[in-house]
Design an enzyme around this catalytic site. Structure first.
Site, short mmCIF file in Angstrom:
data_model
loop_
_atom_site.label_atom_id
_atom_site.label_comp_id
_atom_site.label_asym_id
_atom_site.label_seq_id
_atom_site.Cartn_x
_atom_site.Cartn_y
_atom_site.Cartn_z
N THR A 42 5.24 12.59 -12.01
CA THR A 42 4.21 11.63 -12.42
C THR A 42 2.87 12.34 -12.55
O THR A 42 2.71 13.50 -12.20
CB THR A 42 4.09 10.49 -11.39
OG1 THR A 42 3.55 11.02 -10.17
CG2 THR A 42 5.44 9.84 -11.12
N LYS A 84 -2.08 8.74 2.69
CA LYS A 84 -0.81 8.04 2.49
C LYS A 84 -0.29 7.46 3.80
O LYS A 84 0.32 6.39 3.83
CB LYS A 84 0.22 8.98 1.85
CG LYS A 84 -0.11 9.32 0.41
CD LYS A 84 -0.20 8.06 -0.44
CE LYS A 84 -0.44 8.32 -1.89
NZ LYS A 84 -0.45 7.09 -2.70
N TYR A 116 -4.82 14.15 1.60
CA TYR A 116 -3.89 13.36 0.80
C TYR A 116 -2.80 12.76 1.69
O TYR A 116 -2.53 11.55 1.63
CB TYR A 116 -3.25 14.21 -0.30
CG TYR A 116 -2.11 13.50 -0.99
CD1 TYR A 116 -2.35 12.44 -1.85
CD2 TYR A 116 -0.78 13.87 -0.76
CE1 TYR A 116 -1.31 11.76 -2.47
CE2 TYR A 116 0.27 13.21 -1.39
CZ TYR A 116 -0.01 12.15 -2.24
OH TYR A 116 1.03 11.48 -2.83
N ILE A 137 5.09 5.56 -12.40
CA ILE A 137 5.81 4.50 -11.71
C ILE A 137 5.30 3.13 -12.11
O ILE A 137 6.07 2.20 -12.35
CB ILE A 137 5.68 4.68 -10.18
CG1 ILE A 137 6.32 6.00 -9.74
CG2 ILE A 137 6.32 3.51 -9.44
CD1 ILE A 137 5.99 6.37 -8.30
N ASP A 187 -11.32 0.17 -11.08
CA ASP A 187 -11.70 1.53 -10.69
C ASP A 187 -11.73 1.58 -9.17
O ASP A 187 -12.69 1.16 -8.53
CB ASP A 187 -13.07 1.88 -11.27
CG ASP A 187 -13.47 3.33 -10.99
OD1 ASP A 187 -12.72 4.04 -10.27
OD2 ASP A 187 -14.52 3.77 -11.49
N ASN A 237 -0.06 0.44 -6.17
CA ASN A 237 0.65 1.62 -6.63
C ASN A 237 -0.26 2.80 -6.94
O ASN A 237 0.10 3.95 -6.72
CB ASN A 237 1.47 1.25 -7.88
CG ASN A 237 1.94 2.46 -8.65
OD1 ASN A 237 2.85 3.17 -8.25
ND2 ASN A 237 1.30 2.70 -9.80
#
Length: 341
Positions: free
Chosen positions: A240, A209, A205, A40, A93, A120
């Site tokens: 991706t 988000k 995860y 993306i 990083d 992103n």
């Protein structure tokens, strides 16, 4: 609204309202795209550069970034776009907080404005034995704490750009996921697990988000008077590199219905440039490929509000936890500006 419909409409969204074909000229504007060398981020960088913007590709692998810049410039030249912008690389990083002040210092030495920060970059399904350089659970460390520190250090240039830019045009775009609707714990983030994580990496995860949504909303609550619009978006379920550490048995069944990276770039374009978005939309959640979430989870909406406003205060707690993690890496002058804004 049923969960089945929410999944369907995000897997099979309508056409994007904003693409490279109708994006206005971005000459004179400056953008940061983290993770810009692939997926993306690559497509978003390409579109912004094609529109005349100055794009800083912040990523950890210099060789890949320089190759991506070369590929973008070649493709734009082949398309006979006569007035593209500029593409530049700065090392970033997110899994090592100690490196991020140098990243921001390099950017500030080159630029006096920042129109949009696209947070992103991120990871998914990281191995359980992996930790960030500071020993944090990798999803929270890389997806939330790293971007939080980057945003915090860029806060002064974002707020100063507001005076030079059109109203509502200076923005921070955070990145979320469809899994927030499905797998995130109650309230998005379980505060107790931040220091003592379980062995469920998929839950971490999805919670990380959701954590970005909490941070987007809390930034808005604290700094809406600066004029910087802070929102989050699920770019889409796409092919991706974020799948690279996901077990194949979990990945391949979905492969046929996954979209292309450019589709996720279109979601980011709407989040970054739609004129329908104003400061009052700060903290809201966007779904593919550019529209508001029709029915956000009520428990997370409650988490976005502090206790004084009738919420659970989880966003505020998560923000404060992130502040503790980054405090050793925030220069004193930056800390003063952040607290006084």
């Amino acid at each position: 609204m049923s969960l089945l419909y929410l999944l369907y409409t995000q897997f099979f969204p309508p056409r994007p309202p904003l693409t490279s074909s109708n994006l206005p000229s971005q000459h004179g504007k400056v953008f940061i795209v983290t993770g810009g060398s692939s997926g993306i981020g690559f497509e978003l960088s390409r579109i912004l550069y094609s529109a005349g913007g100055t794009v800083y590709m912040l990523t950890h692998n210099e060789a890949r970034a320089l190759k991506a810049i070369e590929d973008i410039k070649t493709s734009v030249a082949a398309a006979k776009i006569s007035t593209p912008g500029a593409l530049k690389f700065i090392h970033l990083d997110l899994a090592d907080l100690s490196t991020i002040p140098a990243t921001v210092a390099a950017f500030r030495a080159a630029e006096s404005r920042l129109d949009i920060l696209f947070n992103n970059a991120g990871i998914a399904s990281a191995p359980l034995d992996y930790k960030t350089a500071q020993g944090l659970e990798p999803h929270f460390g890389t997806n939330c704490v790293g971007p939080f520190l980057l945003t915090r250090l860029l806060h002064p240039v974002l707020t100063s750009t507001v005076a030079q830019a059109a109203t509502n045009s200076v923005r921070i775009v955070w990145t979320s996921s469809l899994l927030v609707d499905v797998m995130a714990p109650r309230g998005g983030v379980t505060i107790a697990q931040l220091s003592n994580p379980s062995d469920n990496r998929n839950e971490h995860y999805s919670a990380s988000k959701a954590g970005n949504w909490l941070l987007a909303a809390e930034y808005h609550r604290r700094f809406k008077d600066t004029g910087v619009v802070s929102i989050t978006q699920n770019p889409g379920s796409l092919r991706t590199n974020s799948w690279r550490t996901t077990p194949r048995r979990l990945y391949w069944p979905y492969y046929p219905i996954l979209g292309k990276p450019v589709d996720g770039a279109h979601t980011n374009l709407w989040a970054g440039f739609s004129e329908d978005i104003t400061i009052v939309d700060g903290g809201r959640y966007i779904i593919p490929f550019g529209r508001w979430h029709p029915s956000p989870r009520k428990d997370i909406l409650e988490a976005l509000k502090n206790k004084e406003d009738g919420g659970t205060g989880q966003a505020e707690e998560f923000w404060e936890w992130c502040e503790k993690q980054v405090e050793p890496f925030v220069p004193k002058e930056s800390l003063r500006h952040f607290l006084e804004s």
